[in-house]
Design an enzyme around this catalytic site. Sequence first.
Site, PDB file in Angstrom:
ATOM      1  N   PRO A 253       0.698  -1.086  -0.031  1.00  0.00           N
ATOM      2  CA  PRO A 253       0.051  -0.079   0.035  1.00  0.00           C
ATOM      3  C   PRO A 253       0.850   1.279   0.139  1.00  0.00           C
ATOM      4  O   PRO A 253       1.707   1.153   0.522  1.00  0.00           O
ATOM      5  CB  PRO A 253      -0.628  -0.225   1.451  1.00  0.00           C
ATOM      6  CG  PRO A 253      -0.548  -1.276   1.760  1.00  0.00           C
ATOM      7  CD  PRO A 253       0.657  -1.924   1.156  1.00  0.00           C
ATOM      8  N   GLY A 256       2.122   4.058  -4.769  1.00  0.00           N
ATOM      9  CA  GLY A 256       1.666   4.710  -6.017  1.00  0.00           C
ATOM     10  C   GLY A 256       1.024   3.958  -7.013  1.00  0.00           C
ATOM     11  O   GLY A 256       1.234   4.469  -8.204  1.00  0.00           O
ATOM     12  N   THR A 258      -2.182   3.504  -7.486  1.00  0.00           N
ATOM     13  CA  THR A 258      -3.259   4.413  -7.913  1.00  0.00           C
ATOM     14  C   THR A 258      -2.598   5.595  -9.004  1.00  0.00           C
ATOM     15  O   THR A 258      -3.020   6.022  -9.911  1.00  0.00           O
ATOM     16  CB  THR A 258      -3.929   5.022  -6.762  1.00  0.00           C
ATOM     17  OG1 THR A 258      -4.349   3.702  -5.902  1.00  0.00           O
ATOM     18  CG2 THR A 258      -5.493   5.592  -7.247  1.00  0.00           C
ATOM     19  N   HIS A 473      20.398 -13.428   5.254  1.00  0.00           N
ATOM     20  CA  HIS A 473      19.262 -14.533   4.901  1.00  0.00           C
ATOM     21  C   HIS A 473      18.797 -14.455   3.411  1.00  0.00           C
ATOM     22  O   HIS A 473      18.990 -15.286   2.560  1.00  0.00           O
ATOM     23  CB  HIS A 473      18.068 -13.825   5.589  1.00  0.00           C
ATOM     24  CG  HIS A 473      16.903 -14.790   5.792  1.00  0.00           C
ATOM     25  ND1 HIS A 473      16.378 -15.913   6.355  1.00  0.00           N
ATOM     26  CD2 HIS A 473      16.039 -14.918   4.551  1.00  0.00           C
ATOM     27  CE1 HIS A 473      15.431 -16.569   6.038  1.00  0.00           C
ATOM     28  NE2 HIS A 473      14.954 -16.175   4.964  1.00  0.00           N
ATOM     29  N   GLU A 474      18.604 -13.284   2.975  1.00  0.00           N
ATOM     30  CA  GLU A 474      18.055 -13.022   1.489  1.00  0.00           C
ATOM     31  C   GLU A 474      19.383 -13.439   0.380  1.00  0.00           C
ATOM     32  O   GLU A 474      19.043 -14.115  -0.609  1.00  0.00           O
ATOM     33  CB  GLU A 474      17.759 -11.558   1.190  1.00  0.00           C
ATOM     34  CG  GLU A 474      16.519 -11.110   2.099  1.00  0.00           C
ATOM     35  CD  GLU A 474      15.267 -12.158   1.849  1.00  0.00           C
ATOM     36  OE1 GLU A 474      15.180 -12.822   0.688  1.00  0.00           O
ATOM     37  OE2 GLU A 474      14.542 -12.180   2.876  1.00  0.00           O
ATOM     38  N   HIS A 477      19.444 -17.003   0.092  1.00  0.00           N
ATOM     39  CA  HIS A 477      18.365 -17.675  -0.768  1.00  0.00           C
ATOM     40  C   HIS A 477      18.917 -17.450  -2.283  1.00  0.00           C
ATOM     41  O   HIS A 477      18.865 -18.288  -3.106  1.00  0.00           O
ATOM     42  CB  HIS A 477      17.109 -16.828  -0.743  1.00  0.00           C
ATOM     43  CG  HIS A 477      16.125 -17.066   0.191  1.00  0.00           C
ATOM     44  ND1 HIS A 477      16.056 -18.368   0.587  1.00  0.00           N
ATOM     45  CD2 HIS A 477      15.570 -16.156   1.196  1.00  0.00           C
ATOM     46  CE1 HIS A 477      15.038 -18.315   1.884  1.00  0.00           C
ATOM     47  NE2 HIS A 477      14.753 -16.975   2.062  1.00  0.00           N
ATOM     48  N   ASP A 550       9.823 -19.786   5.197  1.00  0.00           N
ATOM     49  CA  ASP A 550      10.448 -20.640   4.264  1.00  0.00           C
ATOM     50  C   ASP A 550      10.314 -22.043   4.458  1.00  0.00           C
ATOM     51  O   ASP A 550      10.177 -23.167   3.729  1.00  0.00           O
ATOM     52  CB  ASP A 550      11.976 -20.027   4.386  1.00  0.00           C
ATOM     53  CG  ASP A 550      12.296 -18.705   3.896  1.00  0.00           C
ATOM     54  OD1 ASP A 550      11.459 -18.227   3.260  1.00  0.00           O
ATOM     55  OD2 ASP A 550      13.325 -18.229   4.348  1.00  0.00           O
TER      56      ASP A 550
HETATM   57  P1  ADP Z   1      -1.475   3.012  -3.617  1.00  0.00           P
HETATM   58  O1  ADP Z   1      -2.467   2.968  -4.582  1.00  0.00           O
HETATM   59  O2  ADP Z   1      -0.079   1.982  -3.981  1.00  0.00           O
HETATM   60  O3  ADP Z   1      -1.787   2.313  -2.144  1.00  0.00           O
HETATM   61  P2  ADP Z   1      -1.357   5.745  -3.804  1.00  0.00           P
HETATM   62  O4  ADP Z   1      -1.161   5.722  -5.314  1.00  0.00           O
HETATM   63  O5  ADP Z   1      -2.566   5.927  -3.374  1.00  0.00           O
HETATM   64  O6  ADP Z   1      -0.643   4.080  -3.368  1.00  0.00           O
HETATM   65  O7  ADP Z   1      -0.312   6.473  -3.208  1.00  0.00           O
HETATM   66  C1  ADP Z   1      -0.571   7.536  -2.311  1.00  0.00           C
HETATM   67  C2  ADP Z   1      -0.042   8.756  -2.370  1.00  0.00           C
HETATM   68  O8  ADP Z   1       1.291   8.794  -2.079  1.00  0.00           O
HETATM   69  C3  ADP Z   1      -0.033   9.438  -3.806  1.00  0.00           C
HETATM   70  O9  ADP Z   1      -1.059  10.182  -4.007  1.00  0.00           O
HETATM   71  C4  ADP Z   1       1.269  10.289  -3.839  1.00  0.00           C
HETATM   72  O10 ADP Z   1       1.006  11.397  -3.217  1.00  0.00           O
HETATM   73  C5  ADP Z   1       2.103   9.641  -2.787  1.00  0.00           C
HETATM   74  N1  ADP Z   1       3.157   8.609  -3.783  1.00  0.00           N
HETATM   75  C6  ADP Z   1       3.119   7.304  -3.716  1.00  0.00           C
HETATM   76  N2  ADP Z   1       4.125   6.930  -4.582  1.00  0.00           N
HETATM   77  C7  ADP Z   1       4.649   7.882  -4.960  1.00  0.00           C
HETATM   78  C8  ADP Z   1       5.871   8.153  -5.820  1.00  0.00           C
HETATM   79  N3  ADP Z   1       6.384   7.028  -6.578  1.00  0.00           N
HETATM   80  N4  ADP Z   1       6.171   9.298  -6.312  1.00  0.00           N
HETATM   81  C9  ADP Z   1       5.318  10.302  -5.965  1.00  0.00           C
HETATM   82  N5  ADP Z   1       4.400  10.218  -4.954  1.00  0.00           N
HETATM   83  C10 ADP Z   1       4.081   8.863  -4.554  1.00  0.00           C
HETATM   84 ZN    ZN Z   2      13.749 -16.387   3.682  1.00  0.00          ZN
END
Ligand code: ADP
Ligand code: ZN
Length: 654
Positions: A253, A256, A258, A473-474, A477, A550
């Site tokens: 989460p 970025g 979205t 660890h990584e 692997h 693992d």
């Molecule tokens: P996800 O959908 O992966 O949960 P979001 O796209 O909703 O994450 O990201 C939330 C906010 O975090 C975005 O609106 C932006 O402001 C910031 N953000 C996340 N990743 C980036 C990125 N790579 N570059 C710039 N802003 C980012």
């Molecule tokens: Zn492992």
Amino acid sequence: MEKETKNQEQEFSKHEKDWKDPFKKKVEQKPGVHLGDKDSKNPKKFTFSFWYFFIILIAFILMNTFMASRQTNEQAIDYNQFKTLVERGSIRRVAIEEDKYIGYNFTREQVLANSSGSTDFMQSFSTYKVDDPTFIPLLDTHGVEYYALAPVKPGLLSTLLGYLLPLALVLVFWRFLFSKMGGGKGGQGVLSFTQNKAQVVAEGDTGVRFADVAGADESKYELEEVVDFLQNPDKYTEIGGKIPKGVLLVGPPGTGKTLLARAVAGEAGTPFYRMSGADFVEMFVGVGAARVRDLFKQARENSPCIIFIDEIDAIGRQRSAAGIGGNDEREQTLNQLLVEMDGFDSRTGVIILAATNRPEILDPALLRPGRFDRQVLIDKPDLEGRFEILKIHTKNIKMAKDVDLRKIAQASAGLAGADLANIANEAALLAVRQKRKTVSQAEFEEAIEKSVAGLERKSRVLNEKERERVAYHESGHALTAYLTEGAEAVNKISIIPRGLSALGYTLQYPTEDRFLLSETELLGNIDTLMGGRAAEEVIFNEISTGAGNDISRASDLVRRMIQEFGMSQKYRNITLPTVNSGIAGVGGSRAFSEKAQEYIDSETARIVNERYDIVLNNLKKNKKALESITKRLLENEVIGGTEFEALAKSEVIV
Ligand code: ADP
Ligand code: ZN
């Protein structure tokens, strides 16, 4: 003169009515007064809350009881008494109602002449109507005034309330019930289930461009192609190429996903339909499916466009084989999604992007060709990525000269883009609170601390020692994969924590489903899984809990080799199936003997230990390689496939 009489008449009838039928006035007034009261007590906006209707219900019930037990000032008497009073001349005036007679001891003239307004002398009697043909003649002979009154009808308002209120109450209660059941969706209750929520969120131009997304260069590169598909579909179709329909954005989460999806729509200049997987899942079977249908219909009408389904795992989870415990609604929705994806031609210019942070729980059917057959990994940003993201989010912030974004990036390992955006904002707020004109490094540090402390609870931020252990660890692997015949090539090693469980990870090709694995390949996979723990043992002479997952995966694989694939020595080419009773594997019974079970257990242990020893020896021999890979990993947090290959090649002793 004439005029005056008329006035008097009006006056009289008004007076009489008021006096005779005090209730009638109340019927018409009560609800109005009540509503007014309520409003003045409650200046808030009128809301159709459950309680509001509850209060009205109570009022309604009270009103009805009042109506039923309507109090009159008439003295109730028997019919023959009534007649006697008429004969005696005590009743001078009779009102004939629908079901009763009301007698008054005064005439109309007496009332008109009564200037004092006193009503003390007035008496009235009522009796139930009897079908007696001598009654009217009796009145006539005694010179009694009589007149008929139309039956008292309840007011329009109370009639309406009488019909509509119970109906409204039922609806409100129904809605209330389901909004509770549906996880408190609030305004989007049952009544709106036919509405298409996608319509609400269709964006014409998202206003986001790839330049607004920092880091994530690989993901951007792959998605640039999608933009090109949308802009020049002919270029691809003329050659006979197929345009992808679905791209799955995989990542934790806040990284970025979205943002990237919106950037794709923004770059291509197409509308953007955004829906969350959770939006589809409703109380009623079939609603989700209808929504999917609607969404695709709309999208087709507005093509080219992008559909973005956030949290697709909410609907895309693996369908259960068993009937019990399945979720019909979710499965129907998923089926509809599959049908829609299969049903449209990619040349229509609708591309579906979906996001998830748990690709492993998705139904394999979703990932088949023609559906989400492309996956784009969006990881938590590395040092450089964090630096770039910080640059974007501090663009509009006035910063003091001492601010060193690179240092901030170093201090924020493990944080996602959304966290970094938050930090920049938080730092600015802190500066305002301290009445500064610019944001200084101190504020940024405080903001990071806050965020990291939150994250320590949420996921993990490692201390130096843990970080080193995870790195070994990584590397273990990865190096084992490199050393083992049949193991898949290493794509990427990372010690950037990924959510709750994985502290680091090693990604291997091929990422797609393998339908066929040879015995050697299976063993190679098992070895690679062992590599993490073995590396810890080589370096620290001690193993840790970090390899728990693992170990269980490795022993699972070995067990399946014996039971499912018939790859053991004793039961070669024989399956030893565990028969499931159907309910989530609980109470599964086996279709083989106790002795076979003992064999499975001991053989699993033997194979696992044997493989572990092999891996341990390999890593001991290549301790130097292990150390240099780990060193590089600690410096950079991530090592790509090619760099790893080169590093391993130069150091490994075969
Ligand atoms: P996800 O959908 O992966 O949960 P979001 O796209 O909703 O994450 O990201 C939330 C906010 O975090 C975005 O609106 C932006 O402001 C910031 N953000 C996340 N990743 C980036 C990125 N790579 N570059 C710039 N802003 C980012
Ligand atoms: Zn492992």
